[in-house]
Design an enzyme around this catalytic site. Structure first.
Site, PDB file in Angstrom:
ATOM      1  N   PRO A  18       0.792  -1.221   0.000  1.00 55.15           N
ATOM      2  CA  PRO A  18       0.000   0.000   0.000  1.00 55.15           C
ATOM      3  C   PRO A  18       0.833   1.284   0.000  1.00 55.15           C
ATOM      4  CG  PRO A  18       0.139  -0.867   2.213  1.00 55.15           C
ATOM      5  CD  PRO A  18       0.989  -1.742   1.352  1.00 55.15           C
ATOM      6  N   CYS A  19       0.138   2.420  -0.154  1.00 54.92           N
ATOM      7  CA  CYS A  19       0.628   3.773   0.120  1.00 54.92           C
ATOM      8  C   CYS A  19       1.366   4.441  -1.035  1.00 54.92           C
ATOM      9  CB  CYS A  19       1.504   3.821   1.366  1.00 54.92           C
ATOM     10  SG  CYS A  19       0.723   3.110   2.824  1.00 54.92           S
ATOM     11  N   THR A  20       1.212   5.781  -1.088  1.00 51.89           N
ATOM     12  CA  THR A  20       1.950   6.651  -2.003  1.00 51.89           C
ATOM     13  C   THR A  20       2.240   7.947  -1.257  1.00 51.89           C
ATOM     14  OG1 THR A  20       0.636   5.761  -3.838  1.00 51.89           O
ATOM     15  CG2 THR A  20       1.988   7.696  -4.294  1.00 51.89           C
ATOM     16  N   GLU A  58       5.644   4.332   4.358  1.00 48.34           N
ATOM     17  CA  GLU A  58       5.556   3.900   2.976  1.00 48.34           C
ATOM     18  C   GLU A  58       6.261   2.555   2.873  1.00 48.34           C
ATOM     19  OE1 GLU A  58       4.474   4.283  -0.994  1.00 48.34           O
ATOM     20  OE2 GLU A  58       4.160   5.864   0.487  1.00 48.34           O
TER      21      GLU A  58
END
Length: 485
Positions: free
Chosen positions: A2-4, A95
């Site tokens: 996941p995540c940005t 992140e």
């Protein structure tokens, strides 16, 4: 994974703020309800217990009050993710990033062993809780987290951002116990998908003046012992951590690099041919040469941050909602604004207002393609119930679930709902930002201003939910009218 993340230095932002922003995304097939809370200062001697790694750590000193975005369901721990402490230090963690076999062989991850009863290291579940209440500056936050990593290790590869009014630092874990950190240039922005990102590191600075670079105490010797530096030729103390510590897999070209490409394409549209037909070229979505940081072509706003963290490749053949390209290209790459966005936290430190009201924590819940970003003061002892009282029960009575419902309904009737969503996004963010400006000018109470923003969010979000429910209902397949015949 996941995540940005996007990081914006103070000379690259529209108003001189440091800006740290990250989508927290649930793993594939999962949706994680989130809350926005204000935590009391932890007491010295408190014992922190990690759910996933079964690690116990005694907190060494009195902490500070801080804001956070924990899980509503605590079965896997707190996962506090992002916030400010009362010294106006911001932290966003984490992140999830990638590594390679050579690094993990030289310094294995520290995983919980249930059979042996051996605890694991620290991870995303723990980092904000263990570090943010104690950090006195962005640099101090890096050093505190680095010390914990060296002592306890980690069971996953992560990137972590720290900010204060002057600096932003980005830390990346390397194997189980090692780490590097680099100061974000004031005139630049950083784009981070789920892969190790730093592409230039100065070891002499890290072991000397430490002006722009920090690292674990034995990094240089550990690299030499394990033959990790892949630099060819004479570059002094500089090397490329992405080559040395990162991944180089085919999946990066589908899952990670296209996201960095989409963000940089928007913020530097004239830097090169972003629409090259060869995806692996320097400006293509599968390029391995996209830089960790760039100077933008113009100053970056909060709206820009929200837009790039909502991207699903609009205007390209890769947009799953678009009509360009083919069925094979649409949906080829992992979007930034994805169905399983849990929350977006934008940490803004404004240099032109008194310190007690300088920290704004902008919050959005649910899929970023359909939600709105709203500002809340972080220097508070309580947060509005509309943002805090998220339960595991589905209800339209809080901001998280209302946004989840809007996203699911609007996705099913995208063309009809998009005008409603776009008007809502502009109107709500503009109105709430104007309320912050008025509160600043009048010296208003921060808790009261947050409460007023929450009321406005409820009013406008319920109005949007009504509209998208109507549009989705009209497209149900069992609809019938006598005039149809």
């Amino acid at each position: 994974m996941p995540c940005t993340t996007i990081l914006v230095g103070k000379k690259a932002s529209y108003d001189g703020s440091t800006i740290v922003a990250r989508n927290e995304d649930s793993s594939n097939g999962e949706f994680c309800p989130k809350r926005f809370v204000a935590r009391e200062a932890p007491a010295a001697g408190t014992v922190y217990r990690s759910v996933l790694s079964h690690l116990e750590i005694e907190l060494p000193e009195p902490g500070m009050r801080y804001t956070a975005l924990p899980n509503a369901d605590l079965k896997e721990g707190l996962w506090e993710e992002a916030g400010f402490n009362e010294r106006n230090v911001g932290m966003s963690a984490t992140e999830t990033i990638t590594s390679n076999e050579r690094v993990l062989a030289a310094d294995p991850l520290v995983r919980y062993d249930a059979e042996a009863g051996t605890p694991g290291g620290i991870g995303e579940e723990d980092m904000v809780t263990l570090v943010l209440p104690y950090a006195t500056s962005a640099r101090d936050g890096v050093m505190r987290l680095g010390a914990l990593l060296e002592r306890y290790g980690t069971y996953e590869m992560n990137g972590v951002a720290f900010s204060d009014a002057d600096e932003i630092w980005w830390l990346e874990t390397v194997g189980g116990h090692h780490w590097i950190a680099r100061r974000v240039p004031d005139d630049s922005y950083v784009t981070m998908p789920n892969q190790l990102g730093i592409d230039d590191f100065d070891l002499d600075d890290a072991f000397g003046a430490q002006e722009e670079s920090l690292c674990s105490a034995d990094l240089r010797e550990w690299m030499a012992t394990n033959h990790l530096d892949l630099t060819i030729g004479m570059r002094g103390a500089h090397f490329n951590p992405r080559d040395t510590f990162g991944s180089h897999s085919d999946s990066d070209h589908v899952y990670n690099t296209p996201r960095a490409w989409a963000m940089q394409r928007f913020l530097n549209p004239h830097a090169g041919n972003w629409n090259t037909a060869a995806p692996a070229e320097d400006f293509g979505p599968e390029s391995d040469c996209l830089p960790w940081c760039r100077e933008p072509e113009r100053k970056i706003t909060i709206e820009d941050v929200k837009y790039v963290l909502s991207l699903h490749y609009q205007g390209t053949p890769y947009d799953p909602y678009g009509s360009a390209g083919t069925e094979a290209t649409r949906g080829r790459y992992r979007p930034i604004g994805i169905n399983r966005n849990s929350q977006l936290a934008v940490l803004q430190l404004r240099p032109y207002v008194p310190a007690e009201r300088a920290a704004l924590q902008w919050v959005a819940y649910g899929s970023n393609a359909f939600n709105a970003l709203v500002p809340l003061y972080a220097g508070v002892t309580e947060t509005p119930a509309y943002f805090e009282d998220t339960t595991t029960r589905v209800t339209s009575e809080n901001f998280y679930w209302a946004n989840r419902l809007v996203g699911a309904l609007a996705d099913a009737a995208y063309g009809a709902c998009l005008p409603h969503v776009e008007r809502y996004q502009e109107a709500l963010t503009a109105r709430c930002a104007a309320m912050v400006r008025a509160c600043d000018e009048q010296g208003g109470d921060l808790v009261a201003c947050n409460a007023a923003i929450a009321n406005e969010c409820r009013r406008q979000t319920e109005g949007l939910l009504d509209k998208v429910l109507y549009e989705a209902s009209m497209r149900m397949r069992n609809g019938f009218s006598r005039s149809d015949n």
